[in-house]
Design an enzyme around this catalytic site. Structure first.
Site, mmCIF file in Angstrom:
data_model
loop_
_atom_site.group_PDB
_atom_site.id
_atom_site.type_symbol
_atom_site.label_atom_id
_atom_site.label_comp_id
_atom_site.label_asym_id
_atom_site.label_seq_id
_atom_site.Cartn_x
_atom_site.Cartn_y
_atom_site.Cartn_z
ATOM 1 N N ASN A 84 0.831 -1.197 0.000
ATOM 2 C CA ASN A 84 0.000 0.000 0.000
ATOM 3 C C ASN A 84 0.865 1.247 0.000
ATOM 4 O O ASN A 84 2.011 1.224 0.458
ATOM 5 C CB ASN A 84 -0.905 0.030 1.242
ATOM 6 N N HIS A 85 0.331 2.350 -0.495
ATOM 7 C CA HIS A 85 1.005 3.635 -0.332
ATOM 8 C C HIS A 85 1.043 3.968 1.160
ATOM 9 O O HIS A 85 0.070 3.720 1.881
ATOM 10 C CB HIS A 85 0.229 4.740 -1.073
ATOM 11 N N PRO A 86 2.134 4.514 1.650
ATOM 12 C CA PRO A 86 2.223 4.814 3.089
ATOM 13 C C PRO A 86 1.312 5.985 3.469
ATOM 14 O O PRO A 86 1.474 7.095 2.969
ATOM 15 C CB PRO A 86 3.701 5.174 3.277
ATOM 16 N N THR A 92 1.363 10.442 0.075
ATOM 17 C CA THR A 92 1.301 9.033 -0.347
ATOM 18 C C THR A 92 2.011 8.828 -1.676
ATOM 19 O O THR A 92 2.021 7.724 -2.216
ATOM 20 C CB THR A 92 -0.162 8.576 -0.494
#
Length: 204
Positions: A84-86, A92
């Protein structure tokens, strides 16, 4: 076939898919081609079991660090995500984790391994998200489902997010099938055991 395998490693990306079809055609198709499985394991870090076929042979939709068991059925448009994108950072955007952008030197995203059991049927347009670590043997994932958590053996899951609606068989049958490990048979052995395995399910 070793010549085709050697050529595959050096041919342009636009030619690779055609090469895969040629290799598979000469080895009984994608279900049983050992060379295709070697390519996906060594080049893409995707392990695909014997007898498994379909959209799993697509490195654009199936990322590395995925292991798929024997005799699985994948629809064409299955997509698997392993990161996932952080969301805890100020942005992000990939600039914070993707070395291709140029700010960081290594990929900083955690990409956990996904284990998919044997005899799993994954329907069309299924999406499997990064929170999933295991999909049990015998599971069925209905078309269009978004899988957000692990799936138990012989469970049927559907929806967004995917939820279990039933088991394929009762507990005793599931235990008998898991104990049989029929997916370890090659094609000829499995054909010889069809009647016996049907008896397990039918209770006769």
């Amino acid at each position: 076939m070793s010549l085709l395998y050697s050529f595959y490693k050096y041919c342009p990306s636009r030619v690779k898919k055609r090469m895969e079809y040629l290799i598979a055609k000469n080895e009984g198709g994608f279900m049983f081609s050992g060379t295709i499985r070697r390519i996906y394991k060594e080049r893409y870090n995707i392990e695909i079991g014997y007898g498994t076929y379909g959209g799993c042979f697509n490195s654009a939709n199936i990322p590395g660090n995925v292991r798929i068991g024997n005799y699985c059925s994948f629809a064409k448009n299955v997509k698997i995500f392993r990161a996932n994108h952080p969301k805890e950072k100020f942005t992000t955007h990939p600039i914070l984790y993707n070395p291709k952008v140029g700010f960081v030197k290594t990929d900083l995203l955690d990409r956990p391994k996904l284990e998919i059991g044997h005899d799993v049927w994954v329907g069309d347009n299924v999406v499997i998200l990064s929170g999933v670590n295991n999909i049990g043997t015998g599971a069925i994932i209905g078309a269009g489902s978004i899988v957000t958590k692990d799936v138990e053996a012989y469970a049927i899951v559907v929806g967004n997010p995917a939820k279990e609606i039933s088991k394929r068989f009762n507990k005793d049958v599931i235990e008998s099938l898991l104990k049989s490990k029929w997916w370890e048979f090659d094609k000829n052995e499995l054909v010889s055991k069809v009647k016996e395995l049907n008896t397990v399910v039918e209770g006769k």
